[in-house]
Design a protein around this motif. Structure first.
Motif, short mmCIF file in Angstrom:
data_model
loop_
_atom_site.label_atom_id
_atom_site.label_comp_id
_atom_site.label_asym_id
_atom_site.label_seq_id
_atom_site.Cartn_x
_atom_site.Cartn_y
_atom_site.Cartn_z
N PHE A 128 0.87 -1.17 0.00
CA PHE A 128 0.00 0.00 0.00
C PHE A 128 0.91 1.22 0.00
O PHE A 128 1.49 1.56 1.03
CB PHE A 128 -0.92 -0.01 1.23
CG PHE A 128 -2.12 0.90 1.09
CD1 PHE A 128 -3.33 0.40 0.69
CD2 PHE A 128 -2.03 2.26 1.37
CE1 PHE A 128 -4.44 1.22 0.56
CE2 PHE A 128 -3.12 3.09 1.24
CZ PHE A 128 -4.33 2.57 0.83
N ILE A 129 1.07 1.85 -1.13
CA ILE A 129 1.98 2.98 -1.28
C ILE A 129 1.23 4.28 -0.99
O ILE A 129 0.11 4.48 -1.45
CB ILE A 129 2.58 3.03 -2.70
CG1 ILE A 129 3.32 1.73 -3.00
CG2 ILE A 129 3.51 4.23 -2.85
CD1 ILE A 129 4.52 1.48 -2.13
N PHE A 130 1.89 5.17 -0.25
CA PHE A 130 1.31 6.48 0.04
C PHE A 130 2.03 7.56 -0.76
O PHE A 130 3.26 7.59 -0.81
CB PHE A 130 1.41 6.79 1.54
CG PHE A 130 0.62 5.85 2.39
CD1 PHE A 130 -0.76 5.96 2.50
CD2 PHE A 130 1.25 4.83 3.09
CE1 PHE A 130 -1.49 5.08 3.27
CE2 PHE A 130 0.53 3.94 3.87
CZ PHE A 130 -0.85 4.07 3.97
N SER A 131 1.25 8.43 -1.37
CA SER A 131 1.80 9.54 -2.15
C SER A 131 1.54 10.89 -1.48
O SER A 131 2.08 11.91 -1.92
CB SER A 131 1.19 9.54 -3.55
OG SER A 131 -0.23 9.48 -3.48
N ALA A 132 0.72 10.91 -0.41
CA ALA A 132 0.41 12.14 0.30
C ALA A 132 0.12 11.81 1.76
O ALA A 132 -0.51 10.79 2.05
CB ALA A 132 -0.79 12.84 -0.32
N VAL A 133 0.59 12.66 2.67
CA VAL A 133 0.36 12.46 4.11
C VAL A 133 0.22 13.83 4.78
O VAL A 133 0.96 14.76 4.47
CB VAL A 133 1.53 11.70 4.78
CG1 VAL A 133 1.21 11.46 6.26
CG2 VAL A 133 1.83 10.40 4.09
N ARG A 134 -0.72 13.94 5.73
CA ARG A 134 -0.88 15.18 6.48
C ARG A 134 -1.49 14.88 7.85
O ARG A 134 -2.47 14.13 7.95
CB ARG A 134 -1.77 16.15 5.70
CG ARG A 134 -1.77 17.60 6.17
CD ARG A 134 -0.43 18.30 6.03
NE ARG A 134 0.14 18.33 4.70
CZ ARG A 134 -0.05 19.28 3.79
NH1 ARG A 134 -0.87 20.27 4.04
NH2 ARG A 134 0.58 19.24 2.63
N PHE A 135 -0.92 15.47 8.92
CA PHE A 135 -1.47 15.38 10.26
C PHE A 135 -2.48 16.49 10.49
O PHE A 135 -2.30 17.61 10.00
CB PHE A 135 -0.35 15.51 11.30
CG PHE A 135 0.56 14.32 11.40
CD1 PHE A 135 0.19 13.21 12.17
CD2 PHE A 135 1.77 14.29 10.74
CE1 PHE A 135 1.03 12.11 12.27
CE2 PHE A 135 2.62 13.20 10.84
CZ PHE A 135 2.25 12.10 11.61
N SER A 136 -3.54 16.18 11.25
CA SER A 136 -4.50 17.23 11.60
C SER A 136 -3.92 18.10 12.70
O SER A 136 -3.09 17.65 13.51
CB SER A 136 -5.83 16.62 12.06
OG SER A 136 -5.66 15.90 13.27
N GLU A 137 -4.36 19.34 12.77
CA GLU A 137 -3.81 20.29 13.74
C GLU A 137 -4.13 19.88 15.17
O GLU A 137 -3.35 20.15 16.08
CB GLU A 137 -4.35 21.69 13.45
CG GLU A 137 -3.69 22.78 14.25
CD GLU A 137 -4.12 24.16 13.82
OE1 GLU A 137 -3.69 25.14 14.45
OE2 GLU A 137 -4.90 24.27 12.86
N ASP A 138 -5.27 19.20 15.38
CA ASP A 138 -5.65 18.80 16.73
C ASP A 138 -4.95 17.52 17.19
O ASP A 138 -5.13 17.08 18.33
CB ASP A 138 -7.16 18.65 16.86
CG ASP A 138 -7.75 17.58 15.94
OD1 ASP A 138 -6.97 16.82 15.33
OD2 ASP A 138 -8.98 17.52 15.81
N GLY A 139 -4.16 16.90 16.30
CA GLY A 139 -3.39 15.73 16.69
C GLY A 139 -4.18 14.44 16.79
O GLY A 139 -3.67 13.44 17.32
N LYS A 140 -5.39 14.41 16.25
CA LYS A 140 -6.23 13.21 16.34
C LYS A 140 -6.18 12.34 15.09
O LYS A 140 -6.33 11.12 15.16
CB LYS A 140 -7.68 13.60 16.60
CG LYS A 140 -7.93 14.25 17.94
CD LYS A 140 -9.41 14.59 18.10
CE LYS A 140 -9.69 15.23 19.45
NZ LYS A 140 -11.14 15.58 19.60
N TRP A 141 -5.99 12.99 13.94
CA TRP A 141 -6.17 12.30 12.68
C TRP A 141 -4.95 12.40 11.77
O TRP A 141 -4.18 13.35 11.83
CB TRP A 141 -7.38 12.86 11.93
CG TRP A 141 -8.60 13.02 12.77
CD1 TRP A 141 -9.14 14.19 13.23
CD2 TRP A 141 -9.43 11.97 13.27
NE1 TRP A 141 -10.26 13.95 13.98
CE2 TRP A 141 -10.47 12.59 14.02
CE3 TRP A 141 -9.43 10.59 13.16
CZ2 TRP A 141 -11.47 11.87 14.65
CZ3 TRP A 141 -10.42 9.86 13.79
CH2 TRP A 141 -11.43 10.49 14.52
N LEU A 142 -4.84 11.40 10.91
CA LEU A 142 -3.85 11.40 9.84
C LEU A 142 -4.61 11.18 8.53
O LEU A 142 -5.46 10.29 8.45
CB LEU A 142 -2.84 10.27 10.03
CG LEU A 142 -1.73 10.18 8.97
CD1 LEU A 142 -0.66 11.23 9.25
CD2 LEU A 142 -1.09 8.78 8.99
#
Length: 335
Positions: free
Chosen positions: A251-265
Motif C-alpha cells: 500500500f503505497i502512500f503519495s500524500a500524508v498530512r497530520f491534523s492540527e488537533d493531533g487526532k487524525w492522519l
C-alpha cells in the motif's frame, strides 16, 4: 472554466471498485471540485492550511493557485527554454515561501511578491524531494545519490547528511528548519538535527521507505515503506504510537498530512484512495476515491497532496486528475 467549491459537486463513479482498507466504507462523491489543469498534472502540493496549491501541468506550466479566492495567483518558470517539468514542491508552514524542483534545479519563491529569491542547479545527481522552512530560511534537498542537503540561507551554511546508503524517496522538515525527516531505499528513515547533522531517531523498516511526514507541532512522525509497515511515531521518545491497519500486502502512500488537533492522519495513494486514520489506534475511519484522470483506462489518478480545512471538518486534495476536491469528514466521526 473555473468552478467555485461552493457551487459544484463532482460525482465519482465507483461501480466495480472494491473496498481496500479495513472496514471503512468508500464514499462516492466530493463536496466540490475545481479544475487546476485541463489535461491533468505532473505534480501538486497543498499548503498546510489548504489556502494554496502548486500544480505542474502542460497548459499552465508551474502555477500557484489561491484556493480561497479560486484564482490563478502566479505562473512560474524554472527555465525559459524548457518545459518546466517540476516533480517536487513544498510550501512553508506559514505560507511565506514555496520551493519547487525539477530533476536538476530548485527554485525558492516568495509567495507575497511572486519573485524568485534563489535558483540552484544540482550537478552530481537528481533531485528527489524538497522542503522549505518558514520565511524561506532553510531548504532541504533529497537527492538520488542518497545525500540530503540542508541549506541555511541566513548563514550560507550547507550541511550534507550522509546517513543514507541509497537514493532518497521522501523528505520533510520542521517549520523552524531545525529538524529533518528523511527516507531512502536503504530501508531506513532518520530524524536528524539540521544544525549538527546528528541522528535523533532511526526508524527501521523491512523494505524501502517511500514516504515520510512530520507533524508541524513536533508531536509525531510518519514513515511508510513499500510493503506493509506504516507507522506513526511519538517524537518525545521515538516509540511507535500505532501502525496503520490495512490488509494489502502493498500500500503505497503519495500524500500524508497530520491534523492540527493531533487526532487524525490523512493519506493519499497512487490508486485514487484518500483515507482518514485514527492516530492513536491506526484504524481507518473513512475512505474516498478522488476523480480519475481523463481518458485513462483503467480509471486512475495519483493523490499528490491533502490538507485539513475548515477546522478539520473537511479535507482538500490535489491529484493528477488536475482537480482540487473537497471532502466532508462525517461529524459523527469527528465527535
Amino acid at each position: 472554466m473555473h468552478r467555485l467549491f461552493s457551487t459544484f459537486i463532482y460525482i465519482i463513479a465507483l461501480f466495480g471498485l472494491s473496498q481496500t482498507v479495513g472496514c471503512a466504507p468508500i464514499a462516492s462523491d466530493a463536496d466540490a471540485s475545481i479544475e487546476h489543469a485541463v489535461e491533468g498534472s505532473y505534480s501538486g502540493y497543498l499548503s498546510y492550511d489548504g489556502k494554496y496549491s502548486i500544480v505542474s501541468s502542460i497548459h499552465h506550466g508551474l502555477a500557484l493557485w489561491d484556493n480561497q479566492s479560486n484564482a490563478l495567483k502566479y505562473q512560474w518558470k524554472h527555465n525559459d527554454d524548457a518545459e518546466n517539468l517540476v516533480l517536487a514542491s513544498h510550501i512553508s508552514h506559514n505560507n511565506s515561501h514555496a520551493l519547487t524542483a525539477d530533476s536538476e534545479t530548485f527554485v525558492l519563491w516568495n509567495i507575497e511578491t511572486g519573485d524568485a529569491e534563489g535558483y540552484w542547479k544540482v550537478k552530481d545527481s537528481k533531485v528527489r524531494d524538497v522542503a522549505v522552512s518558514n520565511d524561506g530560511k532553510h531548504l532541504l534537498i533529497g537527492k538520488s545519490s542518497g545525500v540530503v542537503v540542508h541549506i541555511n540561507l541566513a548563514s550560507a551554511r550547507r550541511l550534507e547528511f550522509l546517513g543514507h546508503q541509497q537514493k532518497i524517496n521522501s523528505v520533510d522538515m520542521s517549520p523552524n528548519g531545525r529538524y529533518a525527516l528523511t527516507a531512502s531505499n536503504d530501508y531506513v528513515a532518520y530524524l536528524w538535527d539540521t544544525k549538527s547533522g546528528q541522528v535523533i531517531y532511526r526508524f527501521n523498516h523491512p523494505s524501502r521507505v517511500t514516504k515520510v511526514a512530520l507533524d508541524p507541532q513536533g508531536r509525531y512522525a510518519f514513515t511508510a515503506d513499500s510493503k506493509k509497515k506504516s507507522v506513526i511515531w511519538d517524537l518525545t521518545n521515538g516509540e511507535a504510537i500505532s501502525q496503520l491497519q490495512y490488509i494489502q500486502r502493498q500500500f503505497i502512500f503519495s500524500a500524508v498530512r497530520f491534523s492540527e488537533d493531533g487526532k487524525w492522519l490523512a493519506t493519499g495513494s497512487p490508486s485514487r484512495h484518500l483515507t482518514l486514520w485514527n492516530i492513536e489506534s491506526g484504524e481507518a475511519i473513512a475512505q474516498w476515491l478522488v476523480a480519475p484522470r481523463k481518458n485513462t483506462r483503467p480509471k486512475s489518478s495519483v493523490v499528490y497532496s491533502v490538507s485539513f480545512i475548515n477546522n478539520n471538518k473537511q479535507l482538500l486534495t490535489e491529484s493528477s486528475s488536475g482537480l482540487a476536491e473537497v471532502w466532508s469528514i462525517n461529524q459523527k466521526i469527528k465527535g
